[in-house]
Design a protein around this motif. Structure first.
Motif, mmCIF file in Angstrom:
data_model
loop_
_atom_site.group_PDB
_atom_site.id
_atom_site.type_symbol
_atom_site.label_atom_id
_atom_site.label_comp_id
_atom_site.label_asym_id
_atom_site.label_seq_id
_atom_site.Cartn_x
_atom_site.Cartn_y
_atom_site.Cartn_z
ATOM 1 N N PRO A 6 0.809 -1.226 0.000
ATOM 2 C CA PRO A 6 0.000 0.000 0.000
ATOM 3 C C PRO A 6 0.839 1.271 0.000
ATOM 4 N N GLU A 7 2.080 1.207 0.552
ATOM 5 C CA GLU A 7 2.886 2.413 0.623
ATOM 6 C C GLU A 7 3.566 2.742 -0.698
ATOM 7 N N VAL A 8 3.510 1.847 -1.683
ATOM 8 C CA VAL A 8 4.160 2.066 -2.969
ATOM 9 C C VAL A 8 3.180 2.736 -3.914
ATOM 10 N N PRO A 9 3.538 3.828 -4.584
ATOM 11 C CA PRO A 9 2.620 4.458 -5.539
ATOM 12 C C PRO A 9 2.220 3.489 -6.629
ATOM 13 N N ALA A 10 0.955 3.619 -7.102
ATOM 14 C CA ALA A 10 0.466 2.690 -8.113
ATOM 15 C C ALA A 10 1.185 2.845 -9.436
ATOM 16 N N ALA A 11 1.816 4.022 -9.687
ATOM 17 C CA ALA A 11 2.501 4.262 -10.954
ATOM 18 C C ALA A 11 3.816 3.517 -11.039
ATOM 19 N N ARG A 12 4.312 2.955 -9.943
ATOM 20 C CA ARG A 12 5.595 2.263 -9.949
ATOM 21 C C ARG A 12 5.401 0.764 -9.723
ATOM 22 N N ARG A 13 6.297 -0.011 -10.314
ATOM 23 C CA ARG A 13 6.274 -1.458 -10.112
ATOM 24 C C ARG A 13 7.145 -1.817 -8.918
ATOM 25 N N PRO A 14 6.819 -2.893 -8.196
ATOM 26 C CA PRO A 14 7.647 -3.268 -7.040
ATOM 27 C C PRO A 14 9.082 -3.572 -7.469
ATOM 28 N N GLY A 15 10.018 -3.070 -6.698
ATOM 29 C CA GLY A 15 11.421 -3.332 -6.990
ATOM 30 C C GLY A 15 11.763 -4.808 -6.833
ATOM 31 N N ARG A 16 12.673 -5.278 -7.670
ATOM 32 C CA ARG A 16 13.059 -6.699 -7.629
ATOM 33 C C ARG A 16 14.214 -6.911 -6.651
ATOM 34 N N ILE A 17 14.331 -8.160 -6.186
ATOM 35 C CA ILE A 17 15.396 -8.535 -5.263
ATOM 36 C C ILE A 17 15.800 -9.980 -5.533
ATOM 37 N N TRP A 18 17.121 -10.231 -5.526
ATOM 38 C CA TRP A 18 17.648 -11.584 -5.695
ATOM 39 C C TRP A 18 18.555 -11.871 -4.491
ATOM 40 N N THR A 19 18.441 -13.062 -3.963
ATOM 41 C CA THR A 19 19.260 -13.460 -2.811
ATOM 42 C C THR A 19 19.929 -14.795 -3.114
ATOM 43 N N GLY A 105 29.830 -13.718 5.010
ATOM 44 C CA GLY A 105 30.392 -14.370 3.828
ATOM 45 C C GLY A 105 29.526 -15.438 3.198
ATOM 46 N N ARG A 106 28.241 -15.483 3.527
ATOM 47 C CA ARG A 106 27.412 -16.549 2.968
ATOM 48 C C ARG A 106 26.157 -16.026 2.264
ATOM 49 N N VAL A 107 25.931 -14.704 2.219
ATOM 50 C CA VAL A 107 24.723 -14.151 1.636
ATOM 51 C C VAL A 107 25.102 -13.001 0.702
ATOM 52 N N TRP A 108 24.534 -13.019 -0.484
ATOM 53 C CA TRP A 108 24.682 -11.951 -1.478
ATOM 54 C C TRP A 108 23.273 -11.502 -1.873
ATOM 55 N N THR A 109 23.001 -10.214 -1.742
ATOM 56 C CA THR A 109 21.677 -9.673 -2.021
ATOM 57 C C THR A 109 21.778 -8.598 -3.098
ATOM 58 N N LEU A 110 20.952 -8.744 -4.105
ATOM 59 C CA LEU A 110 20.898 -7.803 -5.212
ATOM 60 C C LEU A 110 19.501 -7.203 -5.247
ATOM 61 N N ALA A 111 19.387 -5.850 -5.213
ATOM 62 C CA ALA A 111 18.073 -5.217 -5.104
ATOM 63 C C ALA A 111 18.039 -3.901 -5.869
ATOM 64 N N GLU A 112 16.816 -3.540 -6.318
ATOM 65 C CA GLU A 112 16.562 -2.242 -6.932
ATOM 66 C C GLU A 112 16.123 -1.270 -5.848
ATOM 67 N N VAL A 113 16.911 -0.217 -5.628
ATOM 68 C CA VAL A 113 16.613 0.760 -4.583
ATOM 69 C C VAL A 113 16.766 2.161 -5.172
ATOM 70 N N CYS A 114 16.302 3.162 -4.448
ATOM 71 C CA CYS A 114 16.426 4.540 -4.909
ATOM 72 C C CYS A 114 17.821 5.070 -4.570
ATOM 73 N N GLU A 115 18.184 6.174 -5.208
ATOM 74 C CA GLU A 115 19.524 6.719 -5.010
ATOM 75 C C GLU A 115 19.672 7.439 -3.670
ATOM 76 N N ARG A 116 18.592 7.626 -2.935
ATOM 77 C CA ARG A 116 18.688 8.216 -1.607
ATOM 78 C C ARG A 116 18.945 7.166 -0.539
ATOM 79 N N CYS A 117 18.430 5.963 -0.753
ATOM 80 C CA CYS A 117 18.664 4.886 0.220
ATOM 81 C C CYS A 117 20.008 4.192 0.003
ATOM 82 N N ALA A 118 20.467 4.152 -1.250
ATOM 83 C CA ALA A 118 21.678 3.390 -1.559
ATOM 84 C C ALA A 118 22.895 3.834 -0.751
ATOM 85 N N PRO A 119 23.189 5.145 -0.605
ATOM 86 C CA PRO A 119 24.385 5.518 0.177
ATOM 87 C C PRO A 119 24.294 5.183 1.653
ATOM 88 N N LEU A 120 23.088 4.959 2.163
ATOM 89 C CA LEU A 120 22.917 4.682 3.593
ATOM 90 C C LEU A 120 22.979 3.197 3.911
#
Length: 232
Positions: A6-19, A105-120
């Protein structure tokens, strides 16, 4: 119908994540699993080799994925758990980040995030960026006429190289010249202006000379019909 996020605007698709995760077992063996249901190697006790495979597999996902510019921030979906204690309003360009904690050393996570969250986000590095929007030129406003093409300056007209009245040397069209008279007409004109021969009294067009007679008259040539002379 309620949205999944519900917090995601309807104009955007949910970001993908791979683990990609290396999971250990009680017999000192390990196995590699991927959230994308990829084909993984068999269970093995060579944990170091499995870790190298997991790292290469995550890098392959990062290389094959195309970052979507309309994707929502995956970090926001997870309540910004990657940077707890720091709140930020998501926005900006969508990035693809790879998270891996070398201490675990056992988990690798790949995700689509915004450029404001990425540096944090901790233990994360940017491996992809959404393509910029098309910056094509705007179309011409309707009703605006195109600029007329300038007319050629005087003296720059194209040259005519063929056709009647054309001078081959210069290429420009010349006035039509008078046509030459036929050879027969030229010969007749020359004969008309030539003076008659003197002395023999031969008529033109005959080969016989007129015979002189006493009294200063000239007798007609033979073969020329003469009118009857009335004798007195």
């Amino acid at each position: 119908m309620a949205l999944a996020h519900p917090e995601v605007p309807a104009a955007r698709r949910p970001g993908r994540i791979w683990t990609v995760r290396v999971t250990g077992h009680s017999d000192r063996s390990a196995s590699v699993v991927c959230s994308a249901a990829c084909r993984m190697p068999a269970r093995s006790r060579d944990v170091a080799a499995l870790r190298r495979f997991a790292e290469a597999h995550a890098a392959a996902h990062a290389k094959a994925a195309t970052v979507r510019g309309d994707a929502s921030c995956q970090c926001r979906v997870q309540q910004c758990s990657a940077h707890q204690g720091t709140k930020v309003l998501c926005g900006g360009t969508v990035l693809l980040v790879l998270r891996h904690n070398p201490a675990v050393g056992r988990v690798w996570t790949l995700a689509e995030v915004c450029e404001r969250c990425a540096p944090l986000m901790t233990h994360a590095r940017v491996v992809g960026r959404a393509a910029p929007r098309d910056t094509a030129k705007p179309p011409v406003a309707p009703g605006r006429a195109a600029r007329p093409q300038a007319s050629p300056r005087p003296g720059t007209e194209p040259l005519v190289t063929s056709g009647p009245g054309t001078d081959p040397s210069g290429g420009r069209r010349q006035p039509d010249a008078p046509r030459p008279a036929p050879a027969r007409l030229a010969a007749e004109s020359a004969d008309a202006g030539r003076p008659a021969p003197a002395g023999n009294g031969t008529p033109a067009g005959t080969g016989r000379a007129a015979a002189p007679v006493p009294g200063g008259f000239t007798a007609p040539a033979a073969g020329v019909p003469q009118r009857g002379v009335r004798r007195t």
